[in-house]
Scaffold this motif. Structure first.
Motif, PDB file in Angstrom:
ATOM      1  N   LEU A  34      31.275  39.947  39.932  1.00  0.00           N
ATOM      2  CA  LEU A  34      32.095  38.898  39.340  1.00  0.00           C
ATOM      3  C   LEU A  34      32.861  38.086  40.383  1.00  0.00           C
ATOM      4  CD1 LEU A  34      33.583  40.813  36.272  1.00  0.00           C
ATOM      5  CD2 LEU A  34      31.769  39.088  36.248  1.00  0.00           C
ATOM      6  N   LEU A  35      33.302  38.744  41.467  1.00  0.00           N
ATOM      7  CA  LEU A  35      34.230  38.086  42.387  1.00  0.00           C
ATOM      8  C   LEU A  35      33.579  37.589  43.670  1.00  0.00           C
ATOM      9  CD1 LEU A  35      37.303  40.496  42.083  1.00  0.00           C
ATOM     10  CD2 LEU A  35      36.866  38.359  40.851  1.00  0.00           C
ATOM     11  N   PRO A  63      30.541  36.158  44.524  1.00  0.00           N
ATOM     12  CA  PRO A  63      29.958  34.807  44.566  1.00  0.00           C
ATOM     13  C   PRO A  63      30.993  33.683  44.529  1.00  0.00           C
ATOM     14  CG  PRO A  63      28.680  36.207  43.126  1.00  0.00           C
ATOM     15  CD  PRO A  63      29.906  36.987  43.488  1.00  0.00           C
ATOM     16  N   PRO A  64      32.025  33.729  43.646  1.00  0.00           N
ATOM     17  CA  PRO A  64      33.017  32.637  43.683  1.00  0.00           C
ATOM     18  C   PRO A  64      33.867  32.636  44.951  1.00  0.00           C
ATOM     19  CG  PRO A  64      33.065  33.777  41.567  1.00  0.00           C
ATOM     20  CD  PRO A  64      32.252  34.613  42.491  1.00  0.00           C
ATOM     21  N   LEU A  65      34.240  33.838  45.441  1.00  0.00           N
ATOM     22  CA  LEU A  65      35.115  33.890  46.599  1.00  0.00           C
ATOM     23  C   LEU A  65      34.389  33.578  47.901  1.00  0.00           C
ATOM     24  CD1 LEU A  65      37.273  37.060  45.775  1.00  0.00           C
ATOM     25  CD2 LEU A  65      37.889  34.649  45.497  1.00  0.00           C
ATOM     26  N   ALA A  66      33.091  33.893  47.952  1.00  0.00           N
ATOM     27  CA  ALA A  66      32.357  33.676  49.203  1.00  0.00           C
ATOM     28  C   ALA A  66      32.196  32.201  49.527  1.00  0.00           C
ATOM     29  CB  ALA A  66      30.984  34.346  49.118  1.00  0.00           C
ATOM     30  N   GLN A  67      32.082  31.366  48.469  1.00  0.00           N
ATOM     31  CA  GLN A  67      31.901  29.929  48.674  1.00  0.00           C
ATOM     32  C   GLN A  67      30.694  29.637  49.572  1.00  0.00           C
ATOM     33  OE1 GLN A  67      33.658  27.540  47.069  1.00  0.00           O
ATOM     34  NE2 GLN A  67      34.718  29.178  45.990  1.00  0.00           N
ATOM     35  N   ALA A  80      32.453  50.212  38.391  1.00  0.00           N
ATOM     36  CA  ALA A  80      33.602  49.301  38.425  1.00  0.00           C
ATOM     37  C   ALA A  80      33.605  48.473  39.709  1.00  0.00           C
ATOM     38  CB  ALA A  80      34.897  50.094  38.296  1.00  0.00           C
ATOM     39  N   VAL A  81      33.344  49.120  40.841  1.00  0.00           N
ATOM     40  CA  VAL A  81      33.307  48.400  42.119  1.00  0.00           C
ATOM     41  C   VAL A  81      32.178  47.374  42.128  1.00  0.00           C
ATOM     42  CG1 VAL A  81      32.910  48.649  44.584  1.00  0.00           C
ATOM     43  CG2 VAL A  81      34.412  50.250  43.402  1.00  0.00           C
ATOM     44  N   LEU A  82      30.994  47.779  41.679  1.00  0.00           N
ATOM     45  CA  LEU A  82      29.869  46.849  41.653  1.00  0.00           C
ATOM     46  C   LEU A  82      30.108  45.714  40.665  1.00  0.00           C
ATOM     47  CD1 LEU A  82      26.832  49.297  41.824  1.00  0.00           C
ATOM     48  CD2 LEU A  82      27.744  47.852  43.651  1.00  0.00           C
ATOM     49  N   GLY A  83      30.750  46.031  39.535  1.00  0.00           N
ATOM     50  CA  GLY A  83      31.066  44.978  38.577  1.00  0.00           C
ATOM     51  C   GLY A  83      32.029  43.945  39.154  1.00  0.00           C
ATOM     52  N   LEU A  84      33.065  44.421  39.857  1.00  0.00           N
ATOM     53  CA  LEU A  84      33.992  43.489  40.499  1.00  0.00           C
ATOM     54  C   LEU A  84      33.290  42.667  41.580  1.00  0.00           C
ATOM     55  CD1 LEU A  84      37.190  45.717  40.859  1.00  0.00           C
ATOM     56  CD2 LEU A  84      36.831  43.805  39.284  1.00  0.00           C
ATOM     57  N   ALA A  85      32.371  43.301  42.311  1.00  0.00           N
ATOM     58  CA  ALA A  85      31.640  42.571  43.348  1.00  0.00           C
ATOM     59  C   ALA A  85      30.774  41.472  42.733  1.00  0.00           C
ATOM     60  CB  ALA A  85      30.778  43.538  44.153  1.00  0.00           C
ATOM     61  N   TYR A  97      24.068  38.761  44.303  1.00  0.00           N
ATOM     62  CA  TYR A  97      23.446  37.824  43.370  1.00  0.00           C
ATOM     63  C   TYR A  97      22.261  38.477  42.663  1.00  0.00           C
ATOM     64  CZ  TYR A  97      25.875  33.445  44.503  1.00  0.00           C
ATOM     65  OH  TYR A  97      26.802  32.448  44.629  1.00  0.00           O
ATOM     66  N   GLY A  98      21.433  39.179  43.432  1.00  0.00           N
ATOM     67  CA  GLY A  98      20.261  39.822  42.844  1.00  0.00           C
ATOM     68  C   GLY A  98      20.625  40.882  41.833  1.00  0.00           C
ATOM     69  N   LEU A  99      21.692  41.652  42.093  1.00  0.00           N
ATOM     70  CA  LEU A  99      22.137  42.670  41.146  1.00  0.00           C
ATOM     71  C   LEU A  99      22.599  42.016  39.852  1.00  0.00           C
ATOM     72  CD1 LEU A  99      22.825  45.604  40.473  1.00  0.00           C
ATOM     73  CD2 LEU A  99      25.049  45.252  41.553  1.00  0.00           C
TER      74      LEU A  99
END
Length: 292
Positions: free
Chosen positions: A40-41, A43-47, A33-38, A83-85
């Motif tokens: 999904l979230l 890349p967009p949040l890091a900008q 769950a943690v890796l899935g949220l990472a 990104y690689g994951l």
């Protein structure tokens, strides 16, 4: 009245399933769950561009600004690992689905036909299974330029034999069941038996086999990318990151290779734990027999 050995085996398996420790399953689910949220979230949040090169920040160790450090050209290792994951998981998922479709069709055809066609098909499957997967995968991807499609084709073509064997064994088991024999005796055609009686019982096993195939497909993609034959070098892949990071080990930049390695190991172990729990729930009697 004494109960039969089969009934006692089933009851013992269900009792063991209820009393088995649940913390590994919960931990695996939490990690995914943690890796899935990472994925999904982050890349967009890091900008930030995961390919952004900053030579002034090259080879920085883990810090608050860069929790997993930077690589030899200043790219953030954590961002590239996420990104690689995502890339490796998507490629592994599609490859596992392709492998399961091919293997499912071959196993269903072999088990349904029986007789000489079944023997010929399975001898061909045994011949393909004798060839090492990685060696055949290298031969396949060598005919294409490095791309996700080449990796999906490589894994799908080389890993379907296991799925074919699983499906064939399940079909042979189902063909001896009373409800299948009754349908055949009632005049049901072969296609109707497959569609109405075999496929509904095979679906959970096929889905479980697909989940179990995903970690193996990710490892296969990582190995090909590490060898320079998988995904293109500009694409953030865990295998490409390990390949890039090995050149930094002599300089003491251990984090460039350790971080993508952890991102490969942890989610694949978590998927394996959940799939094993699912298999125990799906076939409790088999679990009890294996622990005798």
């Amino acid at each position: 009245m004494a109960s039969s050995p089969r009934l006692r085996t089933g009851l013992r398996a269900r009792r063991e399933a209820r009393t088995a420790p649940r913390w590994p399953v919960r931990l695996a689910a939490a990690v995914l769950a943690v890796l899935g949220l990472a994925v999904l979230l982050v890349p967009p949040l890091a900008q930030l561009d995961q390919q952004l090169v900053d030579l002034r920040s090259a080879g920085l160790p883990p810090s608050v600004e860069h929790p997993l450090g930077t690589d030899q050209v200043g790219r953030d290792v954590l961002l590239r690992s996420v990104y690689g994951l995502r890339v490796s998981f998507l490629v592994g998922l599609v490859a596992a689905l392709v492998s399961m479709v091919i293997g499912g069709l071959v196993g269903l055809l072999s088990g349904s036909l029986g007789g000489m066609p079944d023997r010929l098909i399975m001898r061909s499957v045994d011949g393909l299974a004798s060839v090492p997967h990685l060696l055949m995968g290298i031969f396949i991807v060598a005919m294409f330029s490095p791309s996700p499609v080449a990796v999906v084709v490589s894994v799908g073509v080389t890993h379907w034999v296991t799925a074919a064997r699983i499906v064939r064994s399940e079909v042979l088991s189902l063909r001896s069941r009373p409800f299948v024999e009754a349908a055949i005796s009632g005049g049901a055609g072969r296609l109707r038996v497959v569609r109405r009686h075999l496929l509904p019982h095979l679906a959970p096993h096929l889905l479980l086999a697909t989940v179990l195939m995903i970690p193996h497909a990710i490892w296969h993609e990582t190995a090909l990318s590490f060898l320079g034959l998988g995904l293109p070098p500009h694409l953030a892949s865990l295998g490409n990151m390990i390949n890039d990071g090995q050149h930094s080990l002599l300089a003491g930049d251990w984090w460039s290779s350790l971080a993508p390695g952890v991102f490969i190991l942890v989610p694949t172990l978590a998927v394996s734990v959940l799939a094993q729990h699912w298999r125990d729930r799906l076939t409790p009697r088999l679990r009890s027999e294996l622990t005798l």
